[in-house]
Design a protein around this motif. Structure first.
Motif, PDB file in Angstrom:
ATOM      1  N   ALA A 283       1.208  -1.267  -0.324  1.00 31.68           N
ATOM      2  CA  ALA A 283       0.248   0.318   0.050  1.00 31.68           C
ATOM      3  C   ALA A 283       1.186   1.127   0.009  1.00 31.68           C
ATOM      4  CB  ALA A 283      -0.962  -0.228   0.678  1.00 31.68           C
ATOM      5  N   SER A 284       1.562   1.385   0.809  1.00 31.31           N
ATOM      6  CA  SER A 284       2.867   2.595   1.021  1.00 31.31           C
ATOM      7  C   SER A 284       3.317   2.765  -0.177  1.00 31.31           C
ATOM      8  CB  SER A 284       2.912   2.323   2.363  1.00 31.31           C
ATOM      9  OG  SER A 284       3.924   1.420   2.351  1.00 31.31           O
ATOM     10  N   GLU A 285       4.160   1.204  -1.317  1.00 31.28           N
ATOM     11  CA  GLU A 285       4.896   1.145  -1.837  1.00 31.28           C
ATOM     12  C   GLU A 285       6.256   1.571  -1.305  1.00 31.28           C
ATOM     13  OE1 GLU A 285       3.699   3.504  -5.264  1.00 31.28           O
ATOM     14  OE2 GLU A 285       2.467   2.459  -6.466  1.00 31.28           O
ATOM     15  N   MET A 286       6.641   1.071   0.133  1.00 33.06           N
ATOM     16  CA  MET A 286       8.167   1.148   0.236  1.00 33.06           C
ATOM     17  C   MET A 286       8.193  -0.025   0.927  1.00 33.06           C
ATOM     18  SD  MET A 286       6.999   4.390   2.957  1.00 33.06           S
ATOM     19  CE  MET A 286       6.604   6.089   2.219  1.00 33.06           C
ATOM     20  N   THR A 287       9.610   0.057   1.781  1.00 34.11           N
ATOM     21  CA  THR A 287      10.399  -0.980   2.203  1.00 34.11           C
ATOM     22  C   THR A 287       9.707  -1.199   3.420  1.00 34.11           C
ATOM     23  OG1 THR A 287      12.364   0.239   3.068  1.00 34.11           O
ATOM     24  CG2 THR A 287      12.615  -1.163   0.569  1.00 34.11           C
ATOM     25  N   TYR A 288       9.478  -2.551   4.294  1.00 33.06           N
ATOM     26  CA  TYR A 288       9.358  -2.193   5.869  1.00 33.06           C
ATOM     27  C   TYR A 288       9.654  -1.340   6.421  1.00 33.06           C
ATOM     28  CZ  TYR A 288       8.183  -3.701  10.315  1.00 33.06           C
ATOM     29  OH  TYR A 288       7.422  -4.072  11.229  1.00 33.06           O
ATOM     30  N   GLU A 289      11.313  -1.420   6.175  1.00 36.67           N
ATOM     31  CA  GLU A 289      12.062   0.032   7.155  1.00 36.67           C
ATOM     32  C   GLU A 289      11.250   0.924   6.969  1.00 36.67           C
ATOM     33  OE1 GLU A 289      16.175   0.010   9.083  1.00 36.67           O
ATOM     34  OE2 GLU A 289      15.986  -0.890   6.886  1.00 36.67           O
ATOM     35  N   GLU A 290      11.299   1.435   5.679  1.00 38.79           N
ATOM     36  CA  GLU A 290      10.762   2.373   5.153  1.00 38.79           C
ATOM     37  C   GLU A 290      10.016   3.150   5.461  1.00 38.79           C
ATOM     38  OE1 GLU A 290      13.190   2.901   0.754  1.00 38.79           O
ATOM     39  OE2 GLU A 290      11.466   2.438   0.490  1.00 38.79           O
ATOM     40  N   LEU A 291       8.606   2.466   5.639  1.00 43.23           N
ATOM     41  CA  LEU A 291       7.530   2.617   6.092  1.00 43.23           C
ATOM     42  C   LEU A 291       7.069   3.121   7.422  1.00 43.23           C
ATOM     43  CD1 LEU A 291       4.622   0.392   7.142  1.00 43.23           C
ATOM     44  CD2 LEU A 291       5.891  -0.834   4.888  1.00 43.23           C
TER      45      LEU A 291
ATOM     46  N   ALA B   4      15.800  -0.449  13.499  1.00 39.25           N
ATOM     47  CA  ALA B   4      16.708  -1.048  12.179  1.00 39.25           C
ATOM     48  C   ALA B   4      16.113  -2.189  12.106  1.00 39.25           C
ATOM     49  CB  ALA B   4      18.189  -0.251  12.928  1.00 39.25           C
ATOM     50  N   VAL B   5      16.084  -2.577  11.153  1.00 34.12           N
ATOM     51  CA  VAL B   5      16.063  -4.148  10.435  1.00 34.12           C
ATOM     52  C   VAL B   5      17.774  -4.368  10.685  1.00 34.12           C
ATOM     53  CG1 VAL B   5      16.291  -5.423   8.604  1.00 34.12           C
ATOM     54  CG2 VAL B   5      14.256  -3.356   9.115  1.00 34.12           C
TER      55      VAL B   5
ATOM     56  N   ARG C  34      26.610 -15.934  20.704  1.00 34.16           N
ATOM     57  CA  ARG C  34      25.290 -17.038  20.499  1.00 34.16           C
ATOM     58  C   ARG C  34      24.662 -16.597  18.777  1.00 34.16           C
ATOM     59  NH1 ARG C  34      21.734 -19.154  25.060  1.00 34.16           N
ATOM     60  NH2 ARG C  34      21.955 -20.940  23.694  1.00 34.16           N
ATOM     61  N   ARG C  35      24.528 -17.326  18.067  1.00 35.46           N
ATOM     62  CA  ARG C  35      23.923 -17.183  16.725  1.00 35.46           C
ATOM     63  C   ARG C  35      22.126 -16.391  16.168  1.00 35.46           C
ATOM     64  NH1 ARG C  35      24.818 -19.733  11.087  1.00 35.46           N
ATOM     65  NH2 ARG C  35      23.476 -18.338   9.720  1.00 35.46           N
ATOM     66  N   PRO C  36      21.864 -15.566  15.801  1.00 35.51           N
ATOM     67  CA  PRO C  36      20.797 -14.825  16.010  1.00 35.51           C
ATOM     68  C   PRO C  36      19.591 -15.607  15.310  1.00 35.51           C
ATOM     69  CG  PRO C  36      21.430 -13.529  15.564  1.00 35.51           C
ATOM     70  CD  PRO C  36      22.972 -14.131  16.045  1.00 35.51           C
ATOM     71  N   TRP C  37      18.492 -15.699  15.094  1.00 33.89           N
ATOM     72  CA  TRP C  37      17.721 -16.150  14.056  1.00 33.89           C
ATOM     73  C   TRP C  37      18.004 -15.432  12.622  1.00 33.89           C
ATOM     74  CZ3 TRP C  37      12.220 -16.988  17.149  1.00 33.89           C
ATOM     75  CH2 TRP C  37      12.651 -18.200  18.084  1.00 33.89           C
ATOM     76  N   THR C  38      17.065 -15.641  12.013  1.00 37.98           N
ATOM     77  CA  THR C  38      17.128 -14.819  10.864  1.00 37.98           C
ATOM     78  C   THR C  38      16.107 -14.561  10.820  1.00 37.98           C
ATOM     79  OG1 THR C  38      19.358 -16.562   9.461  1.00 37.98           O
ATOM     80  CG2 THR C  38      17.738 -14.607   7.889  1.00 37.98           C
ATOM     81  N   MET C  39      15.765 -12.714  10.972  1.00 37.25           N
ATOM     82  CA  MET C  39      14.153 -12.510  10.624  1.00 37.25           C
ATOM     83  C   MET C  39      13.438 -10.969   9.468  1.00 37.25           C
ATOM     84  SD  MET C  39      13.021 -13.100  14.916  1.00 37.25           S
ATOM     85  CE  MET C  39      11.777 -13.165  14.120  1.00 37.25           C
ATOM     86  N   ASP C  40      15.497 -11.176   9.294  1.00 34.62           N
ATOM     87  CA  ASP C  40      14.418 -10.511   8.172  1.00 34.62           C
ATOM     88  C   ASP C  40      13.643 -10.269   6.588  1.00 34.62           C
ATOM     89  OD1 ASP C  40      16.990 -11.178   7.057  1.00 34.62           O
ATOM     90  OD2 ASP C  40      17.986 -10.227   6.247  1.00 34.62           O
ATOM     91  N   GLY C  41      13.968 -11.809   6.974  1.00 42.96           N
ATOM     92  CA  GLY C  41      12.788 -12.013   5.477  1.00 42.96           C
ATOM     93  C   GLY C  41      11.060 -10.885   5.903  1.00 42.96           C
TER      94      GLY C  41
ATOM     95  N   GLY D  36      11.417  -8.675  13.355  1.00 43.04           N
ATOM     96  CA  GLY D  36      12.493  -9.178  13.606  1.00 43.04           C
ATOM     97  C   GLY D  36      13.367  -7.820  12.925  1.00 43.04           C
ATOM     98  N   LEU D  37      12.537  -7.179  14.047  1.00 38.97           N
ATOM     99  CA  LEU D  37      13.431  -5.253  14.441  1.00 38.97           C
ATOM    100  C   LEU D  37      14.114  -5.511  15.722  1.00 38.97           C
ATOM    101  CD1 LEU D  37      10.200  -3.142  14.011  1.00 38.97           C
ATOM    102  CD2 LEU D  37      12.368  -2.868  12.444  1.00 38.97           C
ATOM    103  N   TRP D  38      15.261  -4.786  15.365  1.00 37.12           N
ATOM    104  CA  TRP D  38      16.358  -4.728  16.571  1.00 37.12           C
ATOM    105  C   TRP D  38      16.322  -2.985  16.721  1.00 37.12           C
ATOM    106  CZ3 TRP D  38      20.578  -7.972  16.975  1.00 37.12           C
ATOM    107  CH2 TRP D  38      20.345  -8.805  16.301  1.00 37.12           C
ATOM    108  N   ALA D  39      16.680  -3.146  18.314  1.00 41.07           N
ATOM    109  CA  ALA D  39      16.942  -1.311  18.884  1.00 41.07           C
ATOM    110  C   ALA D  39      17.599  -1.749  20.233  1.00 41.07           C
ATOM    111  CB  ALA D  39      15.060  -1.222  19.245  1.00 41.07           C
ATOM    112  N   THR D  40      17.947  -0.208  20.012  1.00 38.00           N
ATOM    113  CA  THR D  40      18.972  -0.010  21.594  1.00 38.00           C
ATOM    114  C   THR D  40      17.572  -0.132  22.847  1.00 38.00           C
ATOM    115  OG1 THR D  40      18.568   2.186  21.788  1.00 38.00           O
ATOM    116  CG2 THR D  40      20.321   1.205  20.296  1.00 38.00           C
TER     117      THR D  40
END
Length: 290
Positions: free
Chosen positions: A150-158, A173-174, A192-199, A206-210
């Motif tokens: 609907a926005s014609e943006m990426t998820y991070e952009e919207l 951030a993603v 330790r390795r995190p899951w892949t959640m940027d798909g 899938g977001l990361w934040a401080t």
């Protein structure tokens, strides 16, 4: 498990980095947690996604009652609306169907995999839309895809345009700079390795934040109401609005009471239920001290 240490053999113990932001005073940190390092926030991402939905609806970019097929190549006639997806009343199951790796369950769930599911949403639904609640990561993956269409943006952009920038929050951030991430400590200090959640699962968790940015989200959305009424993504328990989140090694609890008490607690290497209890205990202790 055991590890060899100077002076003999001792049980190997993983540290549990913990931080707490709340109404009670300055934030606290232990075992290496930090206010300014990026961590996974898991399903608190849903709050950001749901807020983007309500903000887009307020701007006229879409309607909460839009059927999914208005924005995506989904099965027509399911009755599933964007609001159903946000409220977990779409009838869609918790997880995408199929076999998933326990080590990295969402790695293969990309946009192509999501598109294949859209054509059979009617067969995936476990009940008619709007007739019951079932927490659904899959539903939020579909919702996020609809918002990007609907926005014609990426998820991070919207989410930046509709949520983060209006709130004055930047540390979400993603894929944050690896140098600013706080790794989960494993045995012998190995990260330790995190899951892949940027798909396709990104809008669900899938977001990361401080931690300080996550705390700002709670305060500015729930207490200050800078973007209006809280999104339907928030869970409700009496006077408490809350959401939790958990990934492979990270867990958090966030919530606010209608009397101004609030909390954001984030932990690594901790059981999610323990993180929830820690957050709720802080809210209860605040009530007892009044």
């Amino acid at each position: 498990m055991r590890s060899v240490a100077a002076g003999g053999v001792r049980a190997a113990v993983r540290r549990t980095p913990t931080c707490v932001f709340s109404h009670t005073g300055p934030p606290t940190f232990s075992n290496g947690h930090a206010a300014d390092r990026f961590v996974e926030i898991g399903s608190l991402t849903k709050v950001v996604t749901g807020t983007a939905l309500t903000r887009m609806a307020a701007s006229g970019a879409l309607s909460l009652d839009d059927p999914v097929e208005r924005w995506l190549p989904a099965t027509p006639g399911t009755g599933i609306t964007l609001l159903h997806l946000a409220r977990h009343t779409s009838g869609l199951p918790r997880l995408p169907p199929g076999r998933h790796s326990r080590r990295d369950p969402y790695a293969s769930f990309d946009r192509h995999a999501l598109d294949q599911l859209l054509s059979r949403l009617d067969m995936l639904a476990t009940r008619p839309a709007g007739t019951g609640e079932e927490y659904s990561n899959l539903g939020y993956a579909v919702l996020g895809a609809a918002l990007t269409a609907a926005s014609e943006m990426t998820y991070e952009e919207l989410v930046t345009a509709y949520v983060l920038r209006p709130l004055g929050i930047t540390e979400v951030a993603v894929n944050p700079d690896p140098g600013r991430r706080l790794p989960t400590p494993g045995l012998l200090g190995r990260p330790r390795r995190p899951w892949t959640m940027d798909g396709a699962i990104l809008p669900a968790g899938g977001l990361w934040a401080t931690p300080r940015a996550a705390a700002d989200l709670v305060v500015r959305l729930l207490l200050e109401r800078r973007l209006g009424d809280p999104a339907p993504s928030w869970q409700t328990s009496g006077p408490l609005l809350w959401h939790n989140g958990a990934t492979r090694h990270a867990s958090l609890f966030a919530g606010a009471m209608d009397d101004g008490r609030w909390v954001l607690t984030h932990r690594l290497n901790a059981a999610p239920d323990d993180t929830d209890r820690a957050g709720i205990d802080i809210l209860r202790a605040g009530a007892a001290s009044e």
